[in-house]
Design an enzyme around this catalytic site. Structure first.
Site, PDB file in Angstrom:
ATOM      1  CG  ASP A   8     -26.021   4.723   9.959  1.00 44.44           C
ATOM      2  OD1 ASP A   8     -25.116   5.239  10.636  1.00 44.44           O
ATOM      3  OD2 ASP A   8     -25.982   3.547   9.552  1.00 44.44           O
ATOM      4  CD  GLU A  67     -23.998   6.659  14.164  1.00 44.45           C
ATOM      5  OE1 GLU A  67     -23.036   6.065  14.666  1.00 44.45           O
ATOM      6  OE2 GLU A  67     -24.913   6.081  13.540  1.00 44.45           O
ATOM      7  CG  ASP A 139     -26.426   0.480   6.676  1.00 45.21           C
ATOM      8  OD1 ASP A 139     -25.561   0.906   7.469  1.00 45.21           O
ATOM      9  OD2 ASP A 139     -26.215  -0.441   5.876  1.00 45.21           O
TER      10      ASP A 139
END
Length: 173
Positions: A8, A67, A139
């Protein structure tokens, strides 16, 4: 058996999550965050690259998933996020890992069942899916969600195509 590293990305905090997929089982291996200093952006990008390079050396993943960039209201933030993603992708390709990309909606759908899930819902489901004693930091949970999404996508493609190979999906050369 495949070890998947999910990421991420962020210019200040980059989450990472590692799962080991054995058959239909997803086993938690590790997760955490790379927190960059408040230095100039080029230094933060190097910290992301170096941090992920070390994580790749430590966990020896077979696959890398990240992502995708979302559209932000602030163009400067979107550019910094894109650069952080670039640093992460370069770390993966330097280690000859195949790279797959997923949108936030795809990740949330794979983990929670709806693309409009809240962060707390993602954290809760990651805790349940990976049988963790407590919910991971946001996260890190998002990064584990990226890895879980990649696993489910690979399973779906393999089921559709027999022995489909998703390593070419999103691969950078």
């Amino acid at each position: 058996m495949a070890i998947i590293l999910g990421v991420d990305p962020g210019s200040r905090i980059t989450g990472y999550g590692v799962i080991n997929c054995v058959g239909r089982q997803q086993i938690y291996v590790g997760s955490g965050c790379i927190r960059t200093s408040s230095d100039e952006l080029p230094i933060r990008l190097k910290q992301i690259f170096d941090g992920l390079s070390e994580i790749i050396r430590q966990y020896q993943p077979d696959e890398f998933a990240i992502e995708r960039v979302f559209m932000a209201k602030n163009a400067d933030s979107a550019l910094k996020l894109g650069q952080a993603r670039g640093a992460a992708i370069v770390a993966a390709t330097a280690a000859n890992l195949p790279v797959a990309e997923y949108s936030a909606t795809q990740i949330k759908s794979a983990v929670v069942g709806t693309g409009r899930a809240q962060k707390a819902q993602v954290q809760h489901m990651i805790q349940q899916l990976l049988k963790l004693p407590s919910a991971p930091q946001a996260d890190a949970a998002d990064a584990l969600g990226v890895a879980v999404c990649h696993y489910h996508t690979c399973q779906s493609l393999a089921a559709l195509g027999g022995r489909a190979n998703v390593r070419t999906y999103g691969r950078y050369k």
